[in-house]
Motif scaffolding. Sequence first.
Motif, PDB file in Angstrom:
ATOM      1  N   GLU A 154       0.801  -1.055   0.108  1.00  0.00           N
ATOM      2  CA  GLU A 154       0.133  -0.170   0.090  1.00  0.00           C
ATOM      3  C   GLU A 154       0.980   1.241   0.275  1.00  0.00           C
ATOM      4  O   GLU A 154       0.319   2.344  -0.253  1.00  0.00           O
ATOM      5  CB  GLU A 154      -0.876  -0.097   1.142  1.00  0.00           C
ATOM      6  CG  GLU A 154      -2.289  -0.651   0.846  1.00  0.00           C
ATOM      7  CD  GLU A 154      -2.973   0.101  -0.056  1.00  0.00           C
ATOM      8  OE1 GLU A 154      -3.677   1.156   0.095  1.00  0.00           O
ATOM      9  OE2 GLU A 154      -3.005  -0.824  -1.299  1.00  0.00           O
TER      10      GLU A 154
ATOM     11  N   VAL B 106       1.529   1.838  -3.654  1.00  0.00           N
ATOM     12  CA  VAL B 106       0.394   2.585  -4.375  1.00  0.00           C
ATOM     13  C   VAL B 106       0.239   3.951  -3.846  1.00  0.00           C
ATOM     14  O   VAL B 106       0.197   4.968  -4.535  1.00  0.00           O
ATOM     15  CB  VAL B 106      -1.026   1.673  -3.699  1.00  0.00           C
ATOM     16  CG1 VAL B 106      -2.122   2.693  -4.084  1.00  0.00           C
ATOM     17  CG2 VAL B 106      -0.937   0.273  -4.243  1.00  0.00           C
TER      18      VAL B 106
ATOM     19  N   GLN C 200      -5.042  -1.693  -8.910  1.00  0.00           N
ATOM     20  CA  GLN C 200      -4.393  -2.674  -8.214  1.00  0.00           C
ATOM     21  C   GLN C 200      -5.021  -3.916  -8.744  1.00  0.00           C
ATOM     22  O   GLN C 200      -6.159  -4.119  -8.657  1.00  0.00           O
ATOM     23  CB  GLN C 200      -4.455  -2.523  -6.669  1.00  0.00           C
ATOM     24  CG  GLN C 200      -4.070  -3.688  -5.949  1.00  0.00           C
ATOM     25  CD  GLN C 200      -2.506  -3.557  -5.828  1.00  0.00           C
ATOM     26  OE1 GLN C 200      -1.729  -2.472  -5.412  1.00  0.00           O
ATOM     27  NE2 GLN C 200      -2.054  -4.674  -5.947  1.00  0.00           N
TER      28      GLN C 200
ATOM     29  N   THR D 154      -8.187  -7.000  -0.634  1.00  0.00           N
ATOM     30  CA  THR D 154      -8.064  -6.114   0.609  1.00  0.00           C
ATOM     31  C   THR D 154      -8.183  -4.471   0.147  1.00  0.00           C
ATOM     32  O   THR D 154      -8.177  -4.317  -0.870  1.00  0.00           O
ATOM     33  CB  THR D 154      -6.618  -6.347   1.086  1.00  0.00           C
ATOM     34  OG1 THR D 154      -5.733  -5.888   0.180  1.00  0.00           O
ATOM     35  CG2 THR D 154      -6.471  -7.678   1.749  1.00  0.00           C
TER      36      THR D 154
ATOM     37  N   THR E 197      -7.632  -0.849  -0.445  1.00  0.00           N
ATOM     38  CA  THR E 197      -6.318  -0.298  -1.298  1.00  0.00           C
ATOM     39  C   THR E 197      -6.898   1.280  -1.573  1.00  0.00           C
ATOM     40  O   THR E 197      -7.912   1.607  -1.651  1.00  0.00           O
ATOM     41  CB  THR E 197      -6.126  -1.023  -2.304  1.00  0.00           C
ATOM     42  OG1 THR E 197      -5.200  -0.292  -2.781  1.00  0.00           O
ATOM     43  CG2 THR E 197      -7.310  -1.288  -3.516  1.00  0.00           C
TER      44      THR E 197
ATOM     45  N   VAL F 149      -9.686  -1.251  -8.830  1.00  0.00           N
ATOM     46  CA  VAL F 149      -9.393  -2.703  -8.386  1.00  0.00           C
ATOM     47  C   VAL F 149      -9.772  -3.696  -9.603  1.00  0.00           C
ATOM     48  O   VAL F 149     -10.700  -3.426 -10.342  1.00  0.00           O
ATOM     49  CB  VAL F 149     -10.046  -3.284  -7.048  1.00  0.00           C
ATOM     50  CG1 VAL F 149     -10.098  -4.710  -6.924  1.00  0.00           C
ATOM     51  CG2 VAL F 149      -9.607  -2.504  -5.837  1.00  0.00           C
TER      52      VAL F 149
END
Length: 192
Positions: free
Chosen positions: A87, A90, A102, A111, A113, A118
């Motif tokens: 993370e 990111v 991601q 999870t 993020t 996503v």
Amino acid sequence: MTQIKICGLMREQDTQAINEVHPDFAGFVFAKSRRQISLATALKFRELIDDDIPTAGVFVNEPLQNMLDIYHSGVIQIVQLHGNESEDTVKALKQAGATVFQVFKPNAEITPTAADYVMLDSGNGSGITLDWSRVPQAPHPFILAGGLTPENVTAAIAAVHPDVIDVSSGVETNGQKDADKIRAIVATTHAN
């Protein structure tokens, strides 16, 4: 309207097909792959692609500084993370101004993020189709990838309702992008 990304551009004529049909995103693979291209090639392709089509770079466990250098070169606006990036990575990419996709594998837990999108992918351009009935309720905006073709994309959109679909092998013939398949899938996706 569902958006679409055509990933894994490898030849100059691929950029012509992209400009003709105007997908919402185009992608370059910088990770080790048969579709991997160099930064120099990607820069040349970026020059040829219409300015209003954002481009993504696909990376797998690439050092953060390398991704930032490629982003800052202007060749991509989006960083697509296919590895085990943290993370913190990111957030650092987003702080630099990049949009971040991601990627999660089909059986991995999605999870929380900070990424902008996503993505669920069956496997890095493998052409393996996901079992759409098993796609978890992913947070939006959501990207579906994996084994999508002009023939099955309508069913995939109806089953999963993604914001974006991402296609690579599904628009190839003999391992190269096929302009007719690109035309077909972009038209079909934008109609859904």
